[in-house]
Design a protein around this motif. Structure first.
Motif, PDB file in Angstrom:
ATOM      1  N   ASP A 426       0.819  -1.215   0.000  1.00  0.00           N
ATOM      2  CA  ASP A 426       0.000   0.000   0.000  1.00  0.00           C
ATOM      3  C   ASP A 426       0.850   1.260   0.000  1.00  0.00           C
ATOM      4  O   ASP A 426       0.462   2.283  -0.572  1.00  0.00           O
ATOM      5  CB  ASP A 426      -0.922   0.015   1.221  1.00  0.00           C
ATOM      6  N   ASN A 427       2.011   1.196   0.661  1.00  0.00           N
ATOM      7  CA  ASN A 427       2.855   2.392   0.760  1.00  0.00           C
ATOM      8  C   ASN A 427       3.971   2.403  -0.279  1.00  0.00           C
ATOM      9  O   ASN A 427       4.850   3.254  -0.252  1.00  0.00           O
ATOM     10  CB  ASN A 427       3.466   2.481   2.166  1.00  0.00           C
ATOM     11  N   SER A 428       3.954   1.424  -1.205  1.00  0.00           N
ATOM     12  CA  SER A 428       4.934   1.334  -2.305  1.00  0.00           C
ATOM     13  C   SER A 428       6.369   1.183  -1.818  1.00  0.00           C
ATOM     14  O   SER A 428       7.308   1.727  -2.415  1.00  0.00           O
ATOM     15  CB  SER A 428       4.825   2.567  -3.220  1.00  0.00           C
ATOM     16  N   SER A 429       6.562   0.431  -0.722  1.00  0.00           N
ATOM     17  CA  SER A 429       7.920   0.127  -0.267  1.00  0.00           C
ATOM     18  C   SER A 429       8.568  -0.844  -1.249  1.00  0.00           C
ATOM     19  O   SER A 429       7.912  -1.754  -1.761  1.00  0.00           O
ATOM     20  CB  SER A 429       7.897  -0.511   1.123  1.00  0.00           C
ATOM     21  N   ASN A 430       9.856  -0.676  -1.484  1.00  0.00           N
ATOM     22  CA  ASN A 430      10.575  -1.621  -2.337  1.00  0.00           C
ATOM     23  C   ASN A 430      10.852  -2.934  -1.622  1.00  0.00           C
ATOM     24  O   ASN A 430      10.717  -4.016  -2.193  1.00  0.00           O
ATOM     25  CB  ASN A 430      11.893  -1.008  -2.806  1.00  0.00           C
ATOM     26  N   LEU A 468       9.492  -6.398  -3.063  1.00  0.00           N
ATOM     27  CA  LEU A 468       8.242  -6.024  -3.724  1.00  0.00           C
ATOM     28  C   LEU A 468       8.451  -5.282  -5.035  1.00  0.00           C
ATOM     29  O   LEU A 468       7.483  -4.902  -5.692  1.00  0.00           O
ATOM     30  CB  LEU A 468       7.404  -5.139  -2.780  1.00  0.00           C
ATOM     31  N   ARG A 469       9.687  -5.089  -5.450  1.00  0.00           N
ATOM     32  CA  ARG A 469       9.954  -4.227  -6.606  1.00  0.00           C
ATOM     33  C   ARG A 469       9.539  -4.852  -7.924  1.00  0.00           C
ATOM     34  O   ARG A 469       9.183  -4.143  -8.866  1.00  0.00           O
ATOM     35  CB  ARG A 469      11.450  -3.897  -6.661  1.00  0.00           C
ATOM     36  N   GLN A 470       9.577  -6.180  -8.021  1.00  0.00           N
ATOM     37  CA  GLN A 470       9.452  -6.818  -9.322  1.00  0.00           C
ATOM     38  C   GLN A 470       8.030  -6.860  -9.854  1.00  0.00           C
ATOM     39  O   GLN A 470       7.810  -7.102 -11.037  1.00  0.00           O
ATOM     40  CB  GLN A 470       9.981  -8.256  -9.236  1.00  0.00           C
ATOM     41  N   SER A 471       7.038  -6.655  -8.994  1.00  0.00           N
ATOM     42  CA  SER A 471       5.671  -6.881  -9.470  1.00  0.00           C
ATOM     43  C   SER A 471       4.684  -5.842  -8.959  1.00  0.00           C
ATOM     44  O   SER A 471       3.536  -6.154  -8.705  1.00  0.00           O
ATOM     45  CB  SER A 471       5.204  -8.272  -9.053  1.00  0.00           C
ATOM     46  N   ASN A 472       5.133  -4.604  -8.823  1.00  0.00           N
ATOM     47  CA  ASN A 472       4.225  -3.577  -8.329  1.00  0.00           C
ATOM     48  C   ASN A 472       3.016  -3.392  -9.240  1.00  0.00           C
ATOM     49  O   ASN A 472       1.918  -3.105  -8.788  1.00  0.00           O
ATOM     50  CB  ASN A 472       4.966  -2.243  -8.178  1.00  0.00           C
ATOM     51  N   PRO A 483       2.939 -11.908  -7.486  1.00  0.00           N
ATOM     52  CA  PRO A 483       4.087 -12.608  -6.894  1.00  0.00           C
ATOM     53  C   PRO A 483       5.276 -11.685  -6.623  1.00  0.00           C
ATOM     54  O   PRO A 483       5.503 -10.719  -7.344  1.00  0.00           O
ATOM     55  CB  PRO A 483       4.443 -13.646  -7.956  1.00  0.00           C
ATOM     56  N   PHE A 484       5.994 -12.010  -5.551  1.00  0.00           N
ATOM     57  CA  PHE A 484       7.243 -11.324  -5.235  1.00  0.00           C
ATOM     58  C   PHE A 484       8.181 -12.344  -4.597  1.00  0.00           C
ATOM     59  O   PHE A 484       7.740 -13.378  -4.081  1.00  0.00           O
ATOM     60  CB  PHE A 484       7.007 -10.137  -4.288  1.00  0.00           C
TER      61      PHE A 484
END
Length: 600
Positions: A426-430, A468-472, A483-484
Motif C-alpha cells: 500500500d505504501n509502495s515500499s521496495n 516487492l519491486r518486481q511486481s508492483n 508474486p514477489f
C-alpha cells in the motif's frame, strides 16, 4: 544492596563470559536490531534466569515486579482521579476493590494475582448485571494500566528506593548474551581502545519511562559500558519545546497527559528529580549524547518515540538531528529492541507499522497517518492506536536511520507477514523486513549515499524479507499480493544490497537442498494462523518441495497463499548447536510468494 566486592566479582565473571561469546567479524555497524524477547536475567525478569540466579535474585532487597495494595489513599485516588473518562466506572472500580480488599487482607499483590482473583469471583456489581470479572476485562487497556498506577506501591528499604539487580552471567538464553556482547564489541570500535565505550539508553517510548532505568543502568555497567540514561520522552519533549523551564515543575502533569502515566514522581522520586534537572538545563542532555558511542532504545511504542523526538510543528528535535548526524559520520551506532525497531525506518515510501493482527488486515482498509501528531496527541490515544487489531501505519519513518525498507518484528511467532506485506504494498515500499523472535541483526552501510547495505542475522529465529519491486504493477489488482520474491535468513546468513541488487550469502555450514517437482506436497489448512505462515515455508525448505500452499477464509473471502521454488531458488539447512541445544534451521532465498483472493 549488593556489596562492592560482590559487584566487582560479578562484573569480572560477566567480562569472562562475554569474552567467550562469539563476536562476528563485520564492517563497523551503524544499527542493531534486537528481538523483544532478548531479555537479561534480573530481579524483575526472573523467568530469564537460570535456577541459581533466580533464587539469589528473589530477595526483598532487590526491586521486583510492580506490587499493588488496596489502601484508603488508593481508594481515594480511584474514586477521584481522572484515570477513566466515565465516572460510573470509577464508582464500580471502588466497589470491586472494597470486595477484593477482604480477599487480600491488606497484603500486597501482583497483577497476575489480582486478575486470578477476578477470574474466580462470581459477585455482580451493584445496579448492574455484569460480574466483577466482566467489568475488569471490558476495560480498555489504558484504563487497566491507569488503575494499577493508582494502586502501585513504592518498593523501598527504609527511605531508600530498592534498585533492580541484573545478572548477565545467569541469563539462560545464549542469543541474549551474544547480542549484548556484540553491542559492547561494536561500540568499542567507535570508542577505540583508550576508554570504555559509552552508551546512552532511552526508555521514553514506554508509558512508564522510569520503570526500566535501573535494569538498563545495571545491565550496561555490568557489561562494561559507561552508561547514561537519555531521559527524553513525550512529556519531556513537550516541555522542552515550549522553552519555558518553569513548566519543568509540572513534568508529572505532562506525564499524565502525554504518556498516560500516573504517580511516577511518587514511585521514582530520584529519577523524576534527575529528569527535572535535565529539563531545566537541556544542554546537559545533549552533552550525554555527544559523548556516547552507542544509543540503545528499549522495547517501546513507535508512536510514543515519535512524540519523544518531534516538536509540535512536526519538526525533528535537536536531539534526533544530532543522532542522525553522528550515525552518518560513523561516530555513533544505534540499537533498538522490540517494537522500537519499527521506529528506525526512514527513506522514501517506507512506513512505520503501528498495529494490525491476523489475516483480516488483508481485507480491511488500513488507517494511514501522515505523522505521529495526526495519529495522536494524548498518551491514552497513542496507546489505543498501537493496541488496535486493525492495520495502521505512518507513511513515513520516525528516526530516519534505516532507509532500505519497512521494518516489522515478531513476524514468524505472531504471523505478522500479512500486515507487513499489506503495509509495504500500500505504501509502495521496495523491500520489507521482518525480524523474528529470539534473533538479532547487525547492519552497516559503507557508502555515504546509502546505496550499499550489509545485514547479518544471528540467533535461533531469523529474518524474513520480501522484495516487492518486481511486481508492483500486478499488485494494483484489489487484494492481490504478489508474486514477489521472499527470503528467510537464519543464524550467520548475510544479505547485501548494492545498486538495487540483492545478494545473499547463506552460511556455509548449512547444506544445500535440491528442489524437485516430484517432491512431497506441502499444504496448510490455516496458513495465516499465528506462526503457520512461517511453518509452511519451513516445511517447504526442509523437504525441497517445489510448491507449498494453503488457504484461509476471512470475511466471506478466501485467501490462498502459494510459495514456489524455481531454478533461482537457494535453500540450505543445518543444525545450530549453541547454548547446550541442537536446533534445526533452514534458510531460503528467492521463493516466489503470492496471496490471491479466491471465490468461496
Amino acid at each position: 544492596m549488593t556489596s562492592p566486592m560482590k559487584s566487582i566479582l560479578k562484573k569480572a565473571a560477566t567480562v569472562a563470559m562475554l569474552s567467550s561469546c562469539s563476536v562476528a567479524a563485520f564492517a563497523k555497524p551503524q544499527l542493531m536490531l534486537f528481538a523483544d524477547d532478548l531479555q537479561v536475567c534480573s530481579s524483575e525478569r526472573l523467568r530469564y534466569c537460570n535456577s541459581e540466579s533466580r533464587e539469589s535474585l528473589s530477595k526483598d532487597t532487590y526491586k521486583q515486579q510492580p506490587i499493588y495494595q488496596i489502601t484508603e489513599e488508593g481508594l481515594g485516588r480511584i474514586a477521584d482521579m481522572a484515570w477513566t473518562e466515565q465516572p460510573d466506572i470509577r464508582a464500580q472500580a471502588v466497589e470491586l476493590l472494597n470486595a477484593a480488599k477482604k480477599h487480600f487482607n491488606d497484603e500486597a499483590f501482583g497483577q497476575r494475582e489480582f486478575e486470578r482473583y477476578l477470574r474466580r469471583s462470581d459477585f455482580t456489581l451493584t445496579g448492574s448485571d455484569i460480574s466483577a470479572r466482566e467489568f475488569w476485562f471490558n476495560l480498555f487497556d489504558f484504563e487497566q494500566r491507569n488503575f494499577f498506577d493508582l494502586l502501585e506501591q513504592k518498593q523501598a528499604n527504609g527511605k531508600r528506593r530498592r534498585q533492580g539487580e541484573v545478572d548477565v552471567q545467569g541469563t539462560r538464553n545464549w542469543v541474549t548474551k551474544e547480542a549484548f556482547a556484540q553491542l559492547l564489541s561494536d561500540a568499542q570500535k567507535i570508542a577505540d581502545a583508550k576508554r570504555k565505550p559509552r552508551v546512552a539508553f532511552i526508555t521514553g517510548g514506554s508509558r512508564d519511562p522510569y520503570r526500566d532505568v535501573d535494569y538498563y543502568q545495571s545491565l550496561f555497567e555490568q557489561l562494561g559500558f559507561e552508561a547514561h540514561w537519555l531521559a527524553i520522552d513525550g512529556a519531556m519533549q513537550t516541555v522542552m519545546s515550549a522553552q519555558d523551564t518553569k513548566l519543568c515543575d509540572s513534568l508529572a502533569d505532562y506525564q499524565v497527559s502525554k504518556l498516560a502515566s500516573f504517580r511516577r514522581d511518587v514511585l521514582y522520586p530520584d529519577l523524576y528529580q534527575k529528569q527535572q534537572k535535565l529539563c531545566r538545563d537541556p544542554e546537559k542532555l545533549y552533552n550525554l549524547l555527544r559523548k556516547s558511542d552507542a544509543v540503545f532504545i528499549a522495547d517501546s511504542s513507535p508512536l510514543l518515540l515519535y512524540h519523544a523526538f518531534y516538536k509540535n510543528a512536526n519538526q525533528p528535535s535537536e536531539l534526533l538531528t544530532k543522532i542522525q548526524d553522528m550515525v552518518a559520520k560513523g561516530q555513533l551506532m544505534v540499537a533498538a529492541q522490540g517494537d522500537a525497531v519499527h521506529a528506525l525506518v526512514g527513506g522514501k515510501n517506507n512506513a512505520t507499522v503501528l498495529s494490525g493482527d491476523g489475516v483480516q488486515v488483508l481485507t480491511g482498509r488500513p488507517t494511514v497517518y501522515s505523522n505521529g501528531f495526526e495519529a495522536c496527541r494524548l498518551g491514552v490515544d497513542c496507546i489505543s492506536v498501537v493496541n488496535s487489531r486493525e492495520l495502521s501505519y505512518m507513511q513515513s519513518g520516525v528516526l530516519g536511520l534505516f532507509n532500505w525498507g519497512t521494518l516489522d518484528t515478531k513476524v514468524a511467532k505472531y504471523g505478522n507477514q500479512p500486515r507487513l506485506i499489506k503495509t509495504g504494498i500500500d505504501n509502495s515500499s521496495n523491500l520489507i523486513f521482518g525480524l523474528d523472535s529470539d534473533s538479532y541483526a547487525r547492519i552497516s552501510s559503507e557508502s555515504d549515499d546509502g546505496e550499499y547495505m550489509q545485514m547479518q542475522v544471528f540467533g535461533e529465529g531469523g529474518l524474513w524479507l520480501g522484495d516487492l519491486r518486481q511486481s508492483n504493477d500486478s499488485m494494483a489488482t484489489a487484494m492481490q499480493f504478489g508474486p514477489f520474491d521472499s527470503y528467510f535468513l537464519t543464524h550467520e546468513d548475510k544479505i547485501m544490497l548494492r545498486n538495487d541488487m540483492i545478494n545473499v550469502e547463506l552460511a556455509p555450514w548449512k547444506q544445500a537442498i535440491n528442489t524437485t517437482t516430484a517432491g512431497p506436497l506441502v499444504n496448510s489448512s490455516t496458513p495465516f494462523s499465528r506462526s503457520n505462515y512461517h511453518k509452511l515455508g519451513q516445511m517447504q525448505c526442509n523437504t525441497g518441495a517445489a510448491t507449498a500452499s494453503g488457504s484461509t477464509d476471512i470475511d466471506s473471502q478466501r485467501f490462498e497463499l502459494t510459495l514456489k521454488a524455481s531454478g533461482a531458488t537457494n535453500m540450505r539447512k543445518g543444525v545450530l548447536a549453541k547454548g547446550g541445544k541442537r536446533i534445526g534451521v533452514c534458510s531460503f532465498a528467492r521463493i516466489s510468494t503470492q496471496i490471491l483472493p479466491k471465490a468461496l
